[in-house]
Scaffold this active site. Structure first.
Site, PDB file in Angstrom:
ATOM      1  N   LYS A 210      74.727 -31.379 -34.355  1.00 56.20           N
ATOM      2  CA  LYS A 210      73.480 -31.906 -33.806  1.00 56.20           C
ATOM      3  C   LYS A 210      73.450 -31.721 -32.296  1.00 56.20           C
ATOM      4  CE  LYS A 210      72.841 -35.754 -37.100  1.00 56.20           C
ATOM      5  NZ  LYS A 210      71.517 -35.348 -37.609  1.00 56.20           N
TER       6      LYS A 210
ATOM      7  N   ARG B 114      73.028 -36.437 -48.719  1.00 54.18           N
ATOM      8  CA  ARG B 114      72.687 -36.121 -50.111  1.00 54.18           C
ATOM      9  C   ARG B 114      73.903 -35.618 -50.874  1.00 54.18           C
ATOM     10  NH1 ARG B 114      68.097 -31.991 -48.211  1.00 54.18           N
ATOM     11  NH2 ARG B 114      68.004 -33.591 -46.592  1.00 54.18           N
TER      12      ARG B 114
HETATM   13  N1  BES Z   1      71.610 -38.874 -40.758  1.00 49.57           N
HETATM   14  C1  BES Z   1      70.693 -37.812 -40.648  1.00 49.57           C
HETATM   15  C2  BES Z   1      69.239 -38.265 -40.703  1.00 49.57           C
HETATM   16  C3  BES Z   1      68.763 -39.077 -39.536  1.00 49.57           C
HETATM   17  C4  BES Z   1      68.479 -38.474 -38.326  1.00 49.57           C
HETATM   18  C5  BES Z   1      68.555 -40.439 -39.670  1.00 49.57           C
HETATM   19  C6  BES Z   1      68.022 -39.232 -37.257  1.00 49.57           C
HETATM   20  C7  BES Z   1      68.098 -41.201 -38.606  1.00 49.57           C
HETATM   21  C8  BES Z   1      67.835 -40.593 -37.395  1.00 49.57           C
HETATM   22  C9  BES Z   1      70.886 -36.809 -41.784  1.00 49.57           C
HETATM   23  O1  BES Z   1      72.196 -36.651 -42.208  1.00 49.57           O
HETATM   24  C10 BES Z   1      70.415 -35.478 -41.312  1.00 49.57           C
HETATM   25  O2  BES Z   1      71.012 -34.959 -40.414  1.00 49.57           O
HETATM   26  N2  BES Z   1      69.367 -34.971 -41.918  1.00 49.57           N
HETATM   27  C11 BES Z   1      68.813 -33.713 -41.562  1.00 49.57           C
HETATM   28  C12 BES Z   1      68.551 -32.952 -42.838  1.00 49.57           C
HETATM   29  C13 BES Z   1      68.223 -31.508 -42.602  1.00 49.57           C
HETATM   30  C14 BES Z   1      69.423 -30.777 -42.056  1.00 49.57           C
HETATM   31  C15 BES Z   1      67.803 -30.899 -43.928  1.00 49.57           C
HETATM   32  C16 BES Z   1      67.536 -33.978 -40.788  1.00 49.57           C
HETATM   33  O3  BES Z   1      66.802 -34.924 -41.122  1.00 49.57           O
HETATM   34  O4  BES Z   1      67.291 -33.250 -39.829  1.00 49.57           O
HETATM   35 MN    MN Z   2      73.259 -35.228 -41.041  1.00 50.34          MN
END
Ligand code: BES
Ligand code: MN
Ligand code: ZN
Length: 504
Positions: free
Chosen positions: A281, A355
């Protein structure tokens, strides 16, 4: 905190402060008029000055005149027609928080106007008490006892309810206290840093909660997970030196069902830190990703709360706990992994990790005999962009089970909005190598996150995406910045449906 219900008029109840709810444009007639007169006209003067508006969660402090309290705290309830259970919880919390930094030991809350609006006195007693308990939460207290400007610790809460059946209201208030304490436990676990609560730390917390509440705890380590074939779970955990743990809590005997004929399993995403892994990230706000264990925190706390309210009620809690980190052992994008249920997942993005761990945990919950599943997860950023920080996204099949969970959410005063599981998008997740990818094309990414989880269930299932609601980025009048404990009350309401004749 001592709980008391009194049937006197609000002007006859001695306390340090009295919370006065007002809905809409306040009219100083009836009891509110009498309260105003006895305050020496302070309330109507504040209204004339524009400081007391009745706007939702707007607060004002007033001098008491001849009233036997030191301050009046007026809290706006908003438009009377739109007042619901959530409003009552948050209004009570906002009232307490307005007193931050003051020395308040005895807090009285005038419940009568809320009973008039909600039409259910025991519910008001429960929700006000829960609001006062949740409103007293301050994350800074994790590290320091004497936090300046923190909400006061209340020694005695007095619910002022003229004409009420006091013993029924005391019982309802007790329940509200227990639910509020559970939400605050969930917030503590979510707010703690990844350094303090790695997977084994979370497991240790769960073990001690289980021991305190007569629950059986089974913590599956990486060796057993490998023997069982939980390769999605392991794929996420392998990038960190802190090994993964699948936390399993059980109440009741293995073959037991609740009064609804269910064995409910509550699952929570426990990513103790989500760096994204190799699909790392950006640095901006990455510190928030210690909250990625909020789902696990919520279901572990719910296990404690349900056991306090209905000891022995059969249910399961599963919390896959991992750290999603980049490193020489990490899963790489393009790795194809066999899930516990035999499906081959093409991991195209290691940041879609929630997931993966939930997929194996859902399969395992069914193996343990669960007949109904609810998972809670900070699964996507997309849900927060769509619904913001006040509404949780819900998914589920069949619809009847979703509706059951949604009804529990309404009773709990928690907002939920359903996202459709549009099967037609499933083709976008097809993989050249495996059965499907964990992150397809971004279009309808929120729907696809639900479709992914659906590949791992064969019984009624609901998924609650708290990616937007799990924590606040800035304080609200009723809550500080940080974890909210959202969905805890919903899960408790849902589980207690199975407690007919058992609940305390
Ligand atoms: N934990 C994150 C989602 C999240 C991001 C929750 C910011 C709260 C605040 C999750 O694991 C994630 O990174 N999701 C990605 C999925 C994508 C790579 C398909 C997302 O939402 O960008
Ligand atoms: Mn994630
Ligand atoms: Zn995550």
């Amino acid at each position: 905190m001592e709980l008391r219900v009194v049937t006197e008029f609000p002007w006859a109840v001695p306390a340090d402060a009295l919370v006065v709810p007002v809905a809409g444009e306040p009219a100083f007639e009836g009891s509110l008029g009498e309260l105003d007169r006895r305050s020496g006209g302070e309330l109507s003067a504040l209204a004339a000055f524009g400081e007391l508006s009745g706007k939702r969660y707007a607060t004002a402090l007033a001098a008491p005149g001849e009233l036997p309290v030191r301050r009046l705290v007026v809290v706006g309830a908003g438009e009377p027609t739109s007042i619901d259970r959530e409003t009552v919880v948050r209004l009570a919390a906002a009232g307490l928080r307005r007193l931050a930094g003051r020395r308040v030991e005895r807090l009285a809350v005038w419940c009568e106007p809320l009973v008039g609006l909600l039409g259910d006195a025991p519910a008001v007693a429960e929700l006000v008490t829960r609001g006062v308990v949740e409103g007293g939460y301050d994350p800074k207290r994790l590290y320091r006892d004497d936090v300046e400007g923190a909400p006061p610790r209340i020694a005695e809460l007095i619910l002022v309810a003229p004409g009420a059946d006091t013993s029924r209201l005391v019982a309802a208030a007790e329940r509200g206290r227990i639910v509020g304490e559970g939400a605050n436990l969930a917030r503590d676990l979510a707010n703690r840093s990844a350094a303090e609560l790695p997977p084994e730390g979370l497991a240790e917390a769960a073990r001690s909660i289980a021991a305190d509440h007569g629950l059986a705890a089974d913590v599956i380590d990486e060796r057993r997970a490998a023997e069982l074939g939980m390769n999605l779970f392991l794929a996420v955990g392998r990038g960190s030196d802190n090994p993964p743990r699948l936390i399993v809590l059980r109440s009741g005997r293995p073959d037991e069902r609740d009064a609804q004929g269910r064995l409910l399993a509550l699952l929570g995403k426990g990513v103790c830190f989500d760096s994204g892994g190799i699909s790392i990230k950006p640095a901006d706000r990455m510190e928030e990703m210690k909250m990625d264990k909020a789902g696990a925190a919520t279901v572990i706390a719910a296990a404690a709360t349900i056991s306090r309210l209905a000891p022995g009620l059969p249910f399961l809690v599963l919390a896959p706990a991992v750290e999603n980190m980049p490193g020489p052992h990490s899963t790489r994008p393009g790795d194809v992994v066999r899930a516990l249920n035999g499906k081959w997942v093409d991991i195209t993005n290691t940041d879609a990790e929630g997931r993966l761990i939930l997929g194996d945990a859902l399969t395992y919950a069914e193996r343990l005999g669960a007949t109904h599943l609810v998972d809670v997860a900070t699964l996507t950023g997309a849900v927060g962009r769509m619904l913001g920080h006040l509404v949780t996204g819900g998914f589920g099949a069949p619809q009847a089970w979703y509706d059951t969970v949604a009804a529990a959410a309404r009773r709990a005063g928690e907002r939920l909005w359903q996202i459709p599981l549009v099967d037609d998008y499933r083709a976008d997740m097809d993989s050249w190598y495996g059965d499907f990818t964990n992150a397809g094309a971004p279009e309808a990414g929120l729907v696809k996150s639900g479709l992914f989880l659906k590949e791992f269930v064969t019984v009624p299932w609901v998924h609650l995406d708290i990616g937007g609601t799990a924590y606040f980025r800035k304080p609200a009048p009723y809550a500080p910045r940080g974890a909210t404990g959202v969905t805890h009350a919903t899960l408790v309401e849902l589980a207690l449906e199975g407690a007919a004749g058992r609940a305390a």
